[in-house]
Write an enzyme that holds these catalytic residues in place. Structure first.
Site, PDB file in Angstrom:
ATOM      1  N   HIS A 134       0.677  -0.825   0.229  1.00  0.00           N
ATOM      2  CA  HIS A 134      -0.204   0.276  -0.088  1.00  0.00           C
ATOM      3  C   HIS A 134       0.701   1.268   0.522  1.00  0.00           C
ATOM      4  CE1 HIS A 134       0.027  -0.051   4.605  1.00  0.00           C
ATOM      5  NE2 HIS A 134       0.234   0.875   4.013  1.00  0.00           N
ATOM      6  N   ASP A 164       0.302  -7.999   1.501  1.00  0.00           N
ATOM      7  CA  ASP A 164       0.383  -6.327   1.415  1.00  0.00           C
ATOM      8  C   ASP A 164       2.235  -6.292   1.796  1.00  0.00           C
ATOM      9  OD1 ASP A 164       0.173  -3.545   1.510  1.00  0.00           O
ATOM     10  OD2 ASP A 164       0.084  -3.382   4.134  1.00  0.00           O
ATOM     11  N   SER A 247       4.346   2.958   7.670  1.00  0.00           N
ATOM     12  CA  SER A 247       4.089   1.321   7.263  1.00  0.00           C
ATOM     13  C   SER A 247       5.503   0.843   6.525  1.00  0.00           C
ATOM     14  CB  SER A 247       2.997   2.229   6.441  1.00  0.00           C
ATOM     15  OG  SER A 247       1.439   1.957   6.598  1.00  0.00           O
TER      16      SER A 247
END
Length: 403
Positions: A134, A164, A247
């Site tokens: 992402h 992911d 992230s």
């Protein structure tokens, strides 16, 4: 329940505390007493910012001679070992704009998102970075900023939305450090955990410390955002602070080894200290496939699954003709032609309740079993109900798009 990724920012206002007070005369007396008692200790608490302490000599004078003290610990050693392998990532997307000499096409790259990444390999003049899917999803170009503030254009070698994860390649000429991979299989609840990343997109190299809250947590993943989980992901739960921009960054152990890729956190007003990281042992085979081939090969059945719970109960004993004691399973809403499922004789409206010897209660559990326990070419027994009768067939799993 909501989850943060690097594109979300929420501001939380701290709760105001109570105002405690004493009557003025009594408060003055108590305050003076406290200061008299505490004053001998104040100079020892407030150490100079240069990591040196002021010392009182026998004559009562203050000796300003530098007195060094050691602030090194297992945590600082771990951070020093891993920090330079963590990078900042900025993803750009082409946006229509006006004509310029720098961009006569009128397409201007606008920063769309920011995140973190970890350099896990350096070989043949190239360095390889793992991050979250992402962070780079939909990017027309990706730029990496190293810990030494040098920048490099990154090539996206492959992405995997299910786990992911994404793998990037950069020129290794300015790369000074590579992360040491640890193991996530033997993590213990309560052991130290350290998150390193780029929170908010501009605080590069930030470090937060906590513990492993749970080394093997399972959370639902809704890939198509339809409100139904598509997969059950195994994650490491930690209370080390993980914020937007973290992230793709590193979760390390007390030895400075990479044990997880920070991915998300629960984002609710009443929730604090619940963050998740992808275990490095689960991530490694995905990383290797993305680096080598740009894609992940997973076994498929060739079906369109739906959890029985999604089907109105009046159809359970009617259209599906299920026995009354069957209250979970996976309804096959479609069968792909020339697929393992069609070759095995499965049909639409069959209700799968078991794969090999493992019960499957919903479509997320079906995917979890396939992806965690099977490989392309493996044989698998499928137990299902059709017209009220329980049957079992065997199929050979294939590699193709879809389930």
């Amino acid at each position: 329940m909501g989850y943060y990724d690097n594109n979300e920012t929420r501001v939380k206002q701290s709760k105001s505390g109570r105002n405690w007070f004493f009557p003025s005369a009594f408060g003055a007396i108590v305050g003076a007493s406290i200061m008299l008692v505490a004053s001998p200790y104040v100079s020892n608490i407030e150490q100079p910012s240069t990591n040196q302490a002021a010392v009182t000599t026998a004559s009562g004078d203050v000796d300003t001679t530098n007195v060094a003290y050691n602030v090194s610990s297992d945590i600082t050693s771990a951070v020093q070992k891993a920090q330079d392998a963590v990078v900042s990532i900025t993803s750009y997307q082409n946006q229509s704009g006006g004509f310029s000499l720098e961009d006569p096409s009128g397409q201007s790259g606008q920063a769309a998102s920011s995140g973190s990444g970890v350099i896990y390999k350096k070989e043949g003049g190239k360095a390889y970075v793992v991050t979250n899917n992402h962070v780079v999803e939909g990017a027309s170009s990706v730029e990496i900023t190293l810990s030494n503030e040098k920048k490099a254009e990154a090539k996206v070698l492959g992405t995997d939305a299910l786990m992911d994860l994404a793998v990037l390649e950069i020129d290794a000429k300015d790369v000074e450090a590579v992360a040491e991979l640890g193991s996530s299989s033997n993590l213990q609840t309560g052991e130290p955990a350290i998150a390193v990343g780029n929170p908010l997109g501009f605080l590069q190299g930030s470090v937060t410390q906590g513990i492993i809250s749970n080394p093997s947590r399972t959370i639902p993943v809704d890939l198509d955002q339809n409100g139904q989980p598509d997969y059950e992901a195994d994650v490491i739960q930690t209370d080390a602070s993980i914020n937007p921009g973290n992230s793709g960054g590193a979760l390390i152990n007390i030895k400075g080894q990479l044990i997880g890729i920070n991915s998300s956190k629960i984002a609710e007003e009443t929730v604090e200290g619940i963050g998740f990281a992808i275990p490095i042992d689960d991530a490694q085979p995905i990383i290797e496939q993305l680096e080598m081939t740009g894609e992940v090969k997973r076994p498929v059945m060739g079906v369109t699954p739906a959890s029985l719970a999604e089907v109105p109960t009046q159809y359970w004993t009617g259209t599906l003709n299920l026995p009354k004691d069957v209250d979970s399973g996976v309804v096959l809403m479609g069968i792909a032609p020339n697929s393992p499922a069609s070759d095995a004789g499965l049909k639409e409206r069959d209700v799968v309740v078991k794969l090999d010897d493992t019960e499957v209660k919903d479509s997320a559990a079906l995917r979890k079993y396939l992806y965690s326990n099977k490989k392309v070419g493996d044989k698998m027994d499928v137990t299902f109900y059709r017209d009220g009768k329980k049957q079992t067939v065997t199929m050979t799993l294939a590699n193709q798009n879809g389930l």
